[in-house]
Motif scaffolding. Structure first.
Motif, PDB file in Angstrom:
ATOM      1  N   ALA A   1     -40.983 -12.103  30.915  1.00 39.49           N
ATOM      2  CA  ALA A   1     -40.691 -11.278  32.095  1.00 39.49           C
ATOM      3  C   ALA A   1     -40.998 -12.033  33.380  1.00 39.49           C
ATOM      4  O   ALA A   1     -40.292 -11.875  34.386  1.00 39.49           O
ATOM      5  CB  ALA A   1     -41.489  -9.978  32.033  1.00 39.49           C
ATOM      6  N   ALA A   2     -42.027 -12.871  33.360  1.00 40.79           N
ATOM      7  CA  ALA A   2     -42.372 -13.639  34.557  1.00 40.79           C
ATOM      8  C   ALA A   2     -41.248 -14.599  34.939  1.00 40.79           C
ATOM      9  O   ALA A   2     -41.003 -14.851  36.125  1.00 40.79           O
ATOM     10  CB  ALA A   2     -43.671 -14.413  34.324  1.00 40.79           C
ATOM     11  N   VAL A   3     -40.556 -15.149  33.936  1.00 38.49           N
ATOM     12  CA  VAL A   3     -39.410 -16.015  34.213  1.00 38.49           C
ATOM     13  C   VAL A   3     -38.235 -15.191  34.733  1.00 38.49           C
ATOM     14  O   VAL A   3     -37.588 -15.546  35.725  1.00 38.49           O
ATOM     15  CB  VAL A   3     -38.998 -16.788  32.940  1.00 38.49           C
ATOM     16  CG1 VAL A   3     -37.742 -17.624  33.209  1.00 38.49           C
ATOM     17  CG2 VAL A   3     -40.136 -17.682  32.464  1.00 38.49           C
ATOM     18  N   LEU A   4     -37.968 -14.069  34.086  1.00 36.71           N
ATOM     19  CA  LEU A   4     -36.817 -13.245  34.458  1.00 36.71           C
ATOM     20  C   LEU A   4     -36.982 -12.622  35.839  1.00 36.71           C
ATOM     21  O   LEU A   4     -36.006 -12.463  36.578  1.00 36.71           O
ATOM     22  CB  LEU A   4     -36.603 -12.152  33.408  1.00 36.71           C
ATOM     23  CG  LEU A   4     -36.264 -12.645  31.997  1.00 36.71           C
ATOM     24  CD1 LEU A   4     -36.205 -11.462  31.028  1.00 36.71           C
ATOM     25  CD2 LEU A   4     -34.951 -13.409  31.979  1.00 36.71           C
ATOM     26  N   ASP A   5     -38.213 -12.277  36.183  1.00 38.74           N
ATOM     27  CA  ASP A   5     -38.465 -11.660  37.492  1.00 38.74           C
ATOM     28  C   ASP A   5     -38.108 -12.597  38.638  1.00 38.74           C
ATOM     29  O   ASP A   5     -37.819 -12.144  39.747  1.00 38.74           O
ATOM     30  CB  ASP A   5     -39.938 -11.247  37.615  1.00 38.74           C
ATOM     31  CG  ASP A   5     -40.253  -9.987  36.828  1.00 38.74           C
ATOM     32  OD1 ASP A   5     -39.319  -9.226  36.515  1.00 38.74           O
ATOM     33  OD2 ASP A   5     -41.443  -9.763  36.515  1.00 38.74           O
TER      34      ASP A   5
ATOM     35  N   GLY B   1     -34.819 -24.500  33.963  1.00 38.56           N
ATOM     36  CA  GLY B   1     -35.798 -25.566  34.152  1.00 38.56           C
ATOM     37  C   GLY B   1     -37.229 -25.088  34.168  1.00 38.56           C
ATOM     38  O   GLY B   1     -38.111 -25.767  34.712  1.00 38.56           O
ATOM     39  N   ALA B   2     -37.483 -23.933  33.559  1.00 36.00           N
ATOM     40  CA  ALA B   2     -38.851 -23.413  33.502  1.00 36.00           C
ATOM     41  C   ALA B   2     -39.618 -24.066  32.359  1.00 36.00           C
ATOM     42  O   ALA B   2     -39.037 -24.554  31.386  1.00 36.00           O
ATOM     43  CB  ALA B   2     -38.832 -21.897  33.312  1.00 36.00           C
ATOM     44  N   ALA B   3     -40.932 -24.080  32.484  1.00 32.71           N
ATOM     45  CA  ALA B   3     -41.779 -24.705  31.467  1.00 32.71           C
ATOM     46  C   ALA B   3     -41.698 -23.941  30.150  1.00 32.71           C
ATOM     47  O   ALA B   3     -41.648 -22.709  30.122  1.00 32.71           O
ATOM     48  CB  ALA B   3     -43.226 -24.748  31.952  1.00 32.71           C
TER      49      ALA B   3
END
Length: 274
Positions: free
Chosen positions: A26-30, A158-160
């Motif tokens: 969710a932190a990526v999608l937000d 490109g997220a970890a």
């Protein structure tokens, strides 16, 4: 075999890990912009939106399976009538959703799924698209699916990569599906054991199978998880695969249910940051 209390604790722990995996995704999608939801991922034909609606759709299916097995049997028959590629049809049917709507659906479906797991009889079994599963196995499969589809999204933006001790659930599922990988392709399941030794993210070592097996897979836990979820070709990782049985297995490894699919070819999938 785990006792009733042991099964309860197992399911509670797995459900807590699924909640944590969900928060990480969710932190990526937000952080996505509206236009990002249309970006194609390295899963052919699927956008970020498709990855998210896939998770939400099957969360809803698990809830039906837990609460109404007969209703799920009818639901499954309708899906299977669409053919082996029905997940692609499901994705296409939800492409009208804006990114915010897709995320809202996943949030609702995941909250309901977590509640259903917590309320379920930990000793129960539930029907699925393949063989029926224990509740613990179902939660483990949702952890794997969340991480794998999340990896597709992370690769795109490109997220970890999410590297946590929860990878052990995915690695364990990858080992447990050894026979499944051969059986679903109509191949004889090898009788020779394969030893697996992986370096976990906290510096510990995870092992399965006999330590002296002639057939072995060794390396980093993340690499193994990327391979058994078919997010990377084994040749693009640091895994060491020794012996003909291990080589045959890793070439078809598939920790998820559904029709047999082939892993990506070497060099065809690039990763985000690690």
């Amino acid at each position: 075999m785990a006792s009733g209390n042991g099964k309860k604790q197992l399911v509670e722990g797995l459900t807590a890990d699924l909640a944590d995996e969900t928060r990480d995704l969710a932190a990526v999608l937000d952080g996505l912009r509206a236009a990002d939801w249309d970006q194609p991922t390295q899963a052919e034909g699927w956008s970020i939106r498709d990855q998210v609606t896939h998770l939400a759709f099957f969360d809803d299916a698990v809830v039906v399976s837990l609460r109404d097995p007969d209703g799920f049997a009818e639901l499954r028959a309708g899906h299977q009538a669409l053919g082996d590629h029905f997940p692609d049809i499901v994705a296409e049917r939800h492409r009208h959703l804006a990114g915010a709507e897709a995320l809202s659906w996943l949030t609702r479906s995941r909250d309901e799924l977590l509640a259903a797991y917590r309320a379920a009889d930990p000793a129960g079994r539930l029907p699925w698209y393949g063989p029926e599963m224990s509740v613990a196995s179902s939660v483990t499969a949702r952890i794997m699916e969340t991480w794998a589809h999340g990896q597709d999204i992370r690769d795109t933006v490109g997220a970890a990569t999410a590297v946590t001790p929860r990878l052990r659930h995915i690695a364990n599922l990858g080992v447990r599906t050894f026979g499944f990988c051969f059986g679903q392709r109509g191949l004889d399941v090898p009788s020779e054991p394969v030893g697996v030794e992986l370096a976990g993210p906290d510096g510990d070592t995870w092992t399965w199978g006999p330590s002296g097996a002639a057939n072995r897979v060794t390396g980093d836990a993340l690499d193994f998880c990327l391979v058994v979820t078919q997010r990377r070709a084994a040749a693009d990782t640091g895994l060491a695969v020794t012996g003909p049985v291990a080589e045959q297995w890793i070439a078809i490894a598939q920790a998820f249910a559904g029709r047999p699919t082939d892993p990506p070819s070497p060099g065809s999938r690039e990763g985000g940051s690690r």
